[in-house]
Enzyme design. Structure first.
Site, mmCIF file in Angstrom:
data_model
loop_
_atom_site.group_PDB
_atom_site.id
_atom_site.type_symbol
_atom_site.label_atom_id
_atom_site.label_comp_id
_atom_site.label_asym_id
_atom_site.label_seq_id
_atom_site.Cartn_x
_atom_site.Cartn_y
_atom_site.Cartn_z
ATOM 1 N N GLU A 203 0.831 -1.204 0.000
ATOM 2 C CA GLU A 203 0.000 0.000 0.000
ATOM 3 C C GLU A 203 0.867 1.257 0.000
ATOM 4 O O GLU A 203 0.548 2.241 -0.672
ATOM 5 C CB GLU A 203 -0.943 -0.008 1.205
ATOM 6 C CG GLU A 203 -2.036 -1.052 1.110
ATOM 7 C CD GLU A 203 -3.152 -0.812 2.103
ATOM 8 O OE1 GLU A 203 -3.494 0.357 2.358
ATOM 9 O OE2 GLU A 203 -3.704 -1.805 2.621
ATOM 10 N N SER A 293 7.667 -20.217 0.432
ATOM 11 C CA SER A 293 7.800 -21.636 0.713
ATOM 12 C C SER A 293 7.285 -22.448 -0.461
ATOM 13 O O SER A 293 6.551 -21.942 -1.306
ATOM 14 C CB SER A 293 7.010 -22.049 1.961
ATOM 15 O OG SER A 293 7.313 -21.238 3.056
ATOM 16 N N ASP A 365 -4.652 -10.574 1.706
ATOM 17 C CA ASP A 365 -4.557 -9.181 2.158
ATOM 18 C C ASP A 365 -5.353 -9.028 3.447
ATOM 19 O O ASP A 365 -6.580 -8.968 3.439
ATOM 20 C CB ASP A 365 -5.097 -8.257 1.073
ATOM 21 C CG ASP A 365 -4.914 -6.783 1.430
ATOM 22 O OD1 ASP A 365 -4.488 -6.503 2.566
ATOM 23 O OD2 ASP A 365 -5.196 -5.932 0.580
ATOM 24 N N ASP A 368 -5.071 -3.185 6.209
ATOM 25 C CA ASP A 368 -5.524 -2.010 5.473
ATOM 26 C C ASP A 368 -5.087 -0.755 6.197
ATOM 27 O O ASP A 368 -5.120 -0.676 7.438
ATOM 28 C CB ASP A 368 -7.056 -2.006 5.325
ATOM 29 C CG ASP A 368 -7.513 -2.889 4.176
ATOM 30 O OD1 ASP A 368 -6.963 -2.754 3.071
ATOM 31 O OD2 ASP A 368 -8.398 -3.736 4.396
#
Length: 810
Positions: A203, A293, A365, A368
């Site tokens: 972001e 990974s 996600d 925020d």
């Protein structure tokens, strides 16, 4: 666990944490004293008791701790499972006291107490985010059995601490650690959640890109996951089996629209946010390409034995001591062997008698940034940071309804308040329940029931059992966003709020997929045809590792063996080179050295071995090309391979750098090759025949406190030439500027469900933490060579061993 695949800002990068020591501010005299006295101190503290018998309060019955030839403890408790966890805490502190103490000080934001003012920025970041406060809030939410096991583990740690063994680092830094508490066993998991989850850095970078290049620049610098690239689950596999009842909440059926910037962040706010990211990076908590990974599970229909094979290798920072600690735990009801983390009870990755599991990072996600409107109500608290050799520092921390204000250092700052909302900082985190319950799981139903308690960081769990079942689940709290995708900061005015979390039964999962194969490599989880959204399309790792693993496994659709899986896990063929080959070899050479480099690359097969000269040339050239956006953004940033390739193939605007006389992608290719070759000549000499990869590309397992102290680094750090490169299966991305391998397969396991005791595992360094101990780095040679230890619970497989008996007493 995750490889970030987008551009990463490198502004103001500091070297505290894994590289803390050079900034300790000690005088030359102090350093000289340390150098002269180090060996004497270390000799005095180098041996934990590993044989004989000890009487310890807190045990219900006798426990034997048999350390095998590699120092792996095989713990056998007779009276209770709590005794097994007590013994694990005991041996963790014996072998990794400094690691445990450092980890909890990071979580608490108390580094300055022992490291001085050089750690202040890190403590400010840690206190502002409130990792320790989040751990404290999680403790009451845990199930009764978990609380008992955690408390038993704590008692074991304190029993070892009470024996008076002092880690060398405690002597050098001059402090005595406080007793362990139950919350200390939860706090490091919060840092792991930061390390492996969220997208605050995307972001922040996205805001910079939009500010400089407009919204269209996002796709150029931060390329979305390519259409047609492999996803973990196909449409027909997604939700194939639903072990839990259908949810009663509203299903998540609409993919959110792409975010558009709704409010510009001024430079002052961006600087404040960047300061937090820099502090995290200095602690080794950074999302870099190559940090992720691989894991996969193969059904018996594809194997020679007719039973599943499960593989896992988490790619994380390669530190000294290594993150993982191999262990074998048995109590009346507990049977688990695999990789533990000192400071945390139980086995994190491994198997029990019936079930095996592995993890990689999903990277949904779950963070925020909210730009709070003027006048938004804020709660304020004051944190006192104690500083070694200096006055205490008072830190003012503010929180909005969304979370901590992370855009500045205190209430006096001006400009917009930017708050962080993140699943891992919210109450009711029962992830510890999930991991301990997995240790006990006997079948898919019990396994998924355990995962229903999982919160953060979201992981791709692959599953196999002795009955032949294979499966996959991606648990964790994933926010539901309606009408926006979380890619950029949004207003905190209530117009962009989470609508709860995706119900557990709707999270991606499958049991016994028809093709008998699940491959995860931090790539995109579900196809575009699925209505399920786990975040914006820039979250996923580039698809190269997933493509290569699938390619190798599908080349032999039947009869796969552990030896075949081992070869896949160690593969160092670069699909990145396969993609770049045509465009790179079409480059106009700028001088004889560039022409010779192109000729060496022309016949290369892409296998990145330590004796390969083309590997050196390719990685150096790619590293140079990844700086394409620096002149546009005005900050050091590294684009990922796909973003660079798209620019080169499409004559992208980022190729141009008029200040450097570069007006086209052809010019950029010529210029970048010349610069890469010149750099290698400076580093390695004038004869390209001697530019073998292993001369530059070496694993760097660096001590978190003394890794940069000249008087001590030689004793605590460990290095060796390593194969692999950017996005190879055996991932070993060279660090920008140094070519060192700082991240990679921190642990490897291959579990054979036809004969679980024939399974394999290995760590990146060794079991011990003391630099004079015999097990500090004895696994590194095996790890580099691609060898393994037997993941066996049978004494016949342990080699020469020592036995310590722990007896209950007052």
């Amino acid at each position: 666990m995750t490889a970030g695949n987008t551009a990463r800002s490198r502004v103001g990068r500091r070297s505290l944490g894994p590289r803390v020591a050079w900034g300790l501010g000690w005088t030359l005299l102090a350093l000289l004293t340390l150098a002269l006295g180090a060996v004497l101190w270390l000799r005095a503290t180098s041996g934990a008791q590993v044989s004989g018998a000890l009487t310890l309060p807190g045990l219900r019955g006798p426990v034997t701790v048999t350390r095998d030839r590699w120092g792996v403890p095989h713990i056998r408790a007779q009276a209770s499972d709590e005794d097994a966890l007590f013994a694990l805490g005991f041996v963790h502190w014996q072998d990794r006291a400094w690691q445990m103490e450092f980890q909890r000080r990071v979580a608490q934001g108390r580094l300055s107490e022992v490291l001085g003012a050089a750690a202040l920025e890190q403590d400010r970041f840690l206190r502002t985010w409130g990792f320790q406060r989040a751990a404290l809030s999680a403790l009451p939410a845990l199930a009764p059995r978990t609380r008992r096991l955690v408390s038993a583990y704590t008692a074991g740690v304190n029993a070892a601490m009470a024996r008076g063994q002092v880690a060398p680092e405690f002597r050098v830094l001059g402090f005595t650690p406080a007793r362990w508490t139950d919350v200390d066993s939860l706090s490091w998991s919060k840092l792991m959640a930061y390390d492996l989850g969220g997208n605050m850095d995307e972001e922040v970078l996205g805001s910079r890109i939009v500010k400089r290049l407009g919204a269209a620049g996002l796709g150029a610098v931060m390329t979305p996951y390519p259409a047609g690239a492999p996803t973990i689950l196909s449409a027909d596999e997604l939700g194939r089996e639903r072990p839990l009842p259908a949810p009663t909440s509203t299903p998540t059926t609409v993919r959110p629209a792409p975010s558009r910037p709704t409010a510009a962040l001024p430079d002052s706010a961006l600087r404040g946010l960047q300061a937090h990211l820099d502090a995290a990076r200095s602690l080794g908590l950074e999302r870099v390409p190559g940090k992720g990974s691989n894991d996969w599970v193969i059904a018996g229909s594809r194997t020679a034995s007719g039973r599943p094979i499960l593989a896992d290798d988490p790619h994380l920072a390669l530190t000294s001591p290594m993150l993982w600690y191999l262990a074998d735990l048995q109590g009346p009801g507990l049977r688990a062997i695999g990789a533990s983390i000192p400071g945390l009870p139980g086995i994190v990755i491994g198997r029990n008698d019936r079930v095996a599991w592995g993890v990689t990072n999903v990277n949904p996600d779950v963070q925020d940034l909210y730009i709070e409107p003027p006048g938004a109500p804020l709660v304020q608290r004051t944190e006192t940071i104690r500083v070694k050799g200096a006055p205490d520092v008072q830190l003012t921390v503010q929180e909005s309804a969304h979370g901590p204000i992370v855009s500045g250092a205190g209430a006096a700052d001006v400009g917009p308040r930017v708050a962080l909302k993140w699943t891992a900082l919210q109450g009711g985190d029962t992830t510890m329940d999930a991991f301990l319950d997995i240790n006990y799981a006997q079948n898919w139903g019990q396994f998924t029931q355990a995962l229903s308690r999982y919160v953060a960081p979201s992981q791709n769990f692959v599953y196999a059992d002795v009955d032949g079942n294979t499966g996959y689940y991606a648990p964790g709290r994933v926010p539901i966003r309606r009408g926006w995708d979380g890619a950029l900061p949004v207003p905190g005015d209530g117009s962009r709020e989470w609508a709860g979390f995706i119900p557990f039964a709707q999270l991606p999962h499958t049991l016994n997929p028809p093709d008998g194969l699940v491959v995860t490599a931090n790539n995109k989880v579900v196809p575009d045809s699925s209505p399920l959204s786990l975040g914006n399309e820039r979250n996923w790792a580039e698809p190269y590792r997933a493509q290569r693993i699938t390619e190798l496994l599908e080349a032999r659709p039947r009869g796969l063996s552990v030896a075949d899986v081992r070869r896949v896990q160690l593969d160092t063929t670069s699909l990145v080179w396969r993609d770049f080959r045509e465009v790179m070899l079409a480059t106009r050479p700028d001088g004889e050295a560039s022409r010779a480099a192109l000729e060496r690359l022309r016949g290369w097969d892409g296998n990145q071995t330590v004796d390969s000269v083309p590997s050196t040339l390719f990685e150096a050239w790619l590293m140079t090309l990844q700086t394409l956006a620096q002149d546009e953004l005005g900050t050091p940033s590294a684009m990922n391979s796909l973003s660079v390739l798209n620019q080169l193939r499409g004559e992208g605007a980022l190729c141009r750098n008029r200040g450097a006389g570069v007006t086209s992608c052809a010019d950029q290719l010529s210029s970048s090759l010349r610069r890469a070759v010149d750099d290698l000549g400076t580093r390695l000499g004038s004869d390209p025949a001697g530019w073998t990869y292993g001369r530059l590309h070496r694993v760097a397992s660096t001590h978190r406190a003394f890794g940069k102290v000249p008087a001590l680094a030689w004793l605590f750090n460990h290095s060796a030439p390593t194969p692999g490169g950017t996005n190879t299966v055996n991932v070993a991305r060279p660090e920008v500027g140094t070519f060192r391998q700082t991240h990679g397969a921190s642990y490897r396991q291959i579990v054979d469900l036809s004969d679980p005791d024939a399974s394999l595992y290995v760590g990146s360094l060794g079991q011990g933490g003391n630099p004079l101990g015999s097990h500090v780095a004895d696994q590194q040679r095996l790890w580099v060579a691609g060898d393994y230890l037997p993941m066996s619970t049978k004494p016949a497989d342990w080699g020469r061993s020592t036995v310590l008996t722990l007896r209950p007493g007052r």
